[in-house]
Write a protein that holds these residues in place. Structure first.
Motif, PDB file in Angstrom:
ATOM      1  N   ALA A  47     -64.695  18.637  -4.294  1.00  0.00           N
ATOM      2  CA  ALA A  47     -64.405  19.582  -3.209  1.00  0.00           C
ATOM      3  C   ALA A  47     -62.975  20.099  -3.313  1.00  0.00           C
ATOM      4  CB  ALA A  47     -64.637  18.918  -1.861  1.00  0.00           C
ATOM      5  N   ALA A  48     -62.037  19.213  -3.635  1.00  0.00           N
ATOM      6  CA  ALA A  48     -60.637  19.623  -3.769  1.00  0.00           C
ATOM      7  C   ALA A  48     -60.459  20.604  -4.919  1.00  0.00           C
ATOM      8  CB  ALA A  48     -59.746  18.402  -3.965  1.00  0.00           C
ATOM      9  N   ARG A  51     -61.941  23.963  -3.891  1.00  0.00           N
ATOM     10  CA  ARG A  51     -61.059  24.640  -2.942  1.00  0.00           C
ATOM     11  C   ARG A  51     -59.875  25.268  -3.667  1.00  0.00           C
ATOM     12  NH1 ARG A  51     -57.126  24.881   0.854  1.00  0.00           N
ATOM     13  NH2 ARG A  51     -57.846  25.302   2.980  1.00  0.00           N
ATOM     14  N   ALA A  54     -61.058  28.299  -5.361  1.00  0.00           N
ATOM     15  CA  ALA A  54     -61.234  29.395  -4.411  1.00  0.00           C
ATOM     16  C   ALA A  54     -59.913  30.104  -4.149  1.00  0.00           C
ATOM     17  CB  ALA A  54     -61.823  28.870  -3.106  1.00  0.00           C
ATOM     18  N   HIS A  55     -58.834  29.335  -4.042  1.00  0.00           N
ATOM     19  CA  HIS A  55     -57.514  29.946  -3.825  1.00  0.00           C
ATOM     20  C   HIS A  55     -57.070  30.731  -5.052  1.00  0.00           C
ATOM     21  CE1 HIS A  55     -56.063  28.779   0.144  1.00  0.00           C
ATOM     22  NE2 HIS A  55     -56.739  27.641  -0.007  1.00  0.00           N
ATOM     23  N   VAL A  68     -62.053  31.188   2.951  1.00  0.00           N
ATOM     24  CA  VAL A  68     -61.780  29.912   2.283  1.00  0.00           C
ATOM     25  C   VAL A  68     -61.836  28.746   3.261  1.00  0.00           C
ATOM     26  CG1 VAL A  68     -60.085  28.572   0.990  1.00  0.00           C
ATOM     27  CG2 VAL A  68     -60.413  30.991   0.471  1.00  0.00           C
ATOM     28  N   ASP A  69     -61.109  28.855   4.379  1.00  0.00           N
ATOM     29  CA  ASP A  69     -61.095  27.757   5.347  1.00  0.00           C
ATOM     30  C   ASP A  69     -62.458  27.565   5.996  1.00  0.00           C
ATOM     31  OD1 ASP A  69     -58.484  27.258   4.777  1.00  0.00           O
ATOM     32  OD2 ASP A  69     -57.666  28.104   6.621  1.00  0.00           O
ATOM     33  N   PHE A  72     -64.462  25.724   2.903  1.00  0.00           N
ATOM     34  CA  PHE A  72     -63.926  24.466   2.383  1.00  0.00           C
ATOM     35  C   PHE A  72     -63.075  23.688   3.378  1.00  0.00           C
ATOM     36  CE2 PHE A  72     -64.603  27.049  -1.463  1.00  0.00           C
ATOM     37  CZ  PHE A  72     -65.446  26.196  -2.158  1.00  0.00           C
ATOM     38  N   ARG A  74     -59.692  23.276   6.161  1.00  0.00           N
ATOM     39  CA  ARG A  74     -58.249  23.373   5.975  1.00  0.00           C
ATOM     40  C   ARG A  74     -57.793  22.424   4.872  1.00  0.00           C
ATOM     41  NH1 ARG A  74     -59.007  22.496  11.267  1.00  0.00           N
ATOM     42  NH2 ARG A  74     -58.085  20.425  11.071  1.00  0.00           N
ATOM     43  N   SER A  75     -56.645  22.701   4.302  1.00  0.00           N
ATOM     44  CA  SER A  75     -56.114  21.883   3.222  1.00  0.00           C
ATOM     45  C   SER A  75     -55.974  20.431   3.642  1.00  0.00           C
ATOM     46  CB  SER A  75     -54.742  22.428   2.794  1.00  0.00           C
ATOM     47  OG  SER A  75     -54.191  21.645   1.774  1.00  0.00           O
ATOM     48  N   ARG A  82     -65.630  22.514   8.128  1.00  0.00           N
ATOM     49  CA  ARG A  82     -66.021  23.235   6.918  1.00  0.00           C
ATOM     50  C   ARG A  82     -67.520  23.468   6.934  1.00  0.00           C
ATOM     51  NH1 ARG A  82     -64.465  18.879   2.438  1.00  0.00           N
ATOM     52  NH2 ARG A  82     -62.664  18.717   3.818  1.00  0.00           N
ATOM     53  N   ALA A 175     -65.169  30.450  -6.864  1.00  0.00           N
ATOM     54  CA  ALA A 175     -64.487  29.152  -6.951  1.00  0.00           C
ATOM     55  C   ALA A 175     -64.996  28.365  -8.149  1.00  0.00           C
ATOM     56  CB  ALA A 175     -64.694  28.366  -5.661  1.00  0.00           C
TER      57      ALA A 175
END
Length: 221
Positions: A47-48, A51, A54-55, A68-69, A72, A74-75, A82, A175
């Motif tokens: 998942a990380a 994400r 995706a960025h 994105v948020d 996936f 928030r960071s 999500r 992503a």
């Protein structure tokens, strides 16, 4: 045409998925395995990476920044904020079923030997000199690493908290395409991967992912 229900990760080079194996392999850096000795990529790591991919994809699709948020979270968040949840990326069902049958009814000693054999079948042991903070080799610091072999294919299930729209799928597809490294030492050519979406009907993952990554009305002449 059915919607994708999983992410497929194919290793294009040896990769280090550092963690604890079922019985330990004696390496300084071990590999993550399940209770049957089969390697897997933990869902939070996948998942990380997605994400982060995706960025990176926002460089060519900034219009998806707000998505994105949603998809996936928030960071560094592990809460319920999500839409998309991914499962552990594991070896195929046929392999896992065969291993389970082979382990069933055996003594713990025999099970340990078989689990280690499963781990060995998917990995290799590499040795190298430890490198210091200055980039120079540390004399007398030989270390061993258990790495996953190239061409290993792992599959992760996708679960949506609500029905995804075209932009959600476009973001996930981009992503996947932007995720090209997984595991440690990626800057040294390790852990190169192809990440693609797949559906229950067996459509070609490359074509499916590329189709979903294209905005509606583009590239369909």
């Amino acid at each position: 045409m059915s919607a994708p229900d999983r992410v497929v990760v194919r290793l294009a080079s040896p990769a280090l998925f550092v963690g604890a194996s079922a019985d330990g392999t004696g390496a300084d850096t071990d590999v993550v395995t399940d209770d049957h000795g089969a390697p897997y990529l933990p869902r939070h790591r996948l998942a990380a990476r997605l994400r982060a991919g995706a960025h990176r994809a926002l460089a060519v699709s900034p219009d998806l920044a707000g998505v994105v948020d949603e998809v996936f979270g928030r960071s560094r968040s592990h809460g319920r904020d999500r839409m998309l949840r991914v499962g552990h990326a594991v070896v195929g069902d046929a392999v896992r079923a065969a291993v389970a049958r082979a382990l069933a009814g055996r003594s713990e000693r025999a099970r340990a030997v078989l689990r280690r054999a499963v781990t060995d079948a998917h990995t290799a042991l590499e040795a190298g000199i430890e490198v210091g903070s200055d980039g120079a080799a540390e004399p007398g610091r030989l270390r061993t690493h258990r790495v996953l072999l190239p061409d290993l294919v792992l599959t992760s299930t996708l679960t949506w908290a609500e029905e995804p729209g075209p932009d959600h799928w476009r973001l996930v597809a981009r992503a996947c395409l932007a995720t090209t490294q997984i595991g440690l030492k990626g800057t040294r050519g390790r852990g190169r991967v192809d990440v693609r979406l797949a559906d229950p009907e067996g459509a070609d993952p490359d074509a499916l992912t590329l189709r979903l990554a294209v905005p509606p009305g583009e590239g369909r002449r």
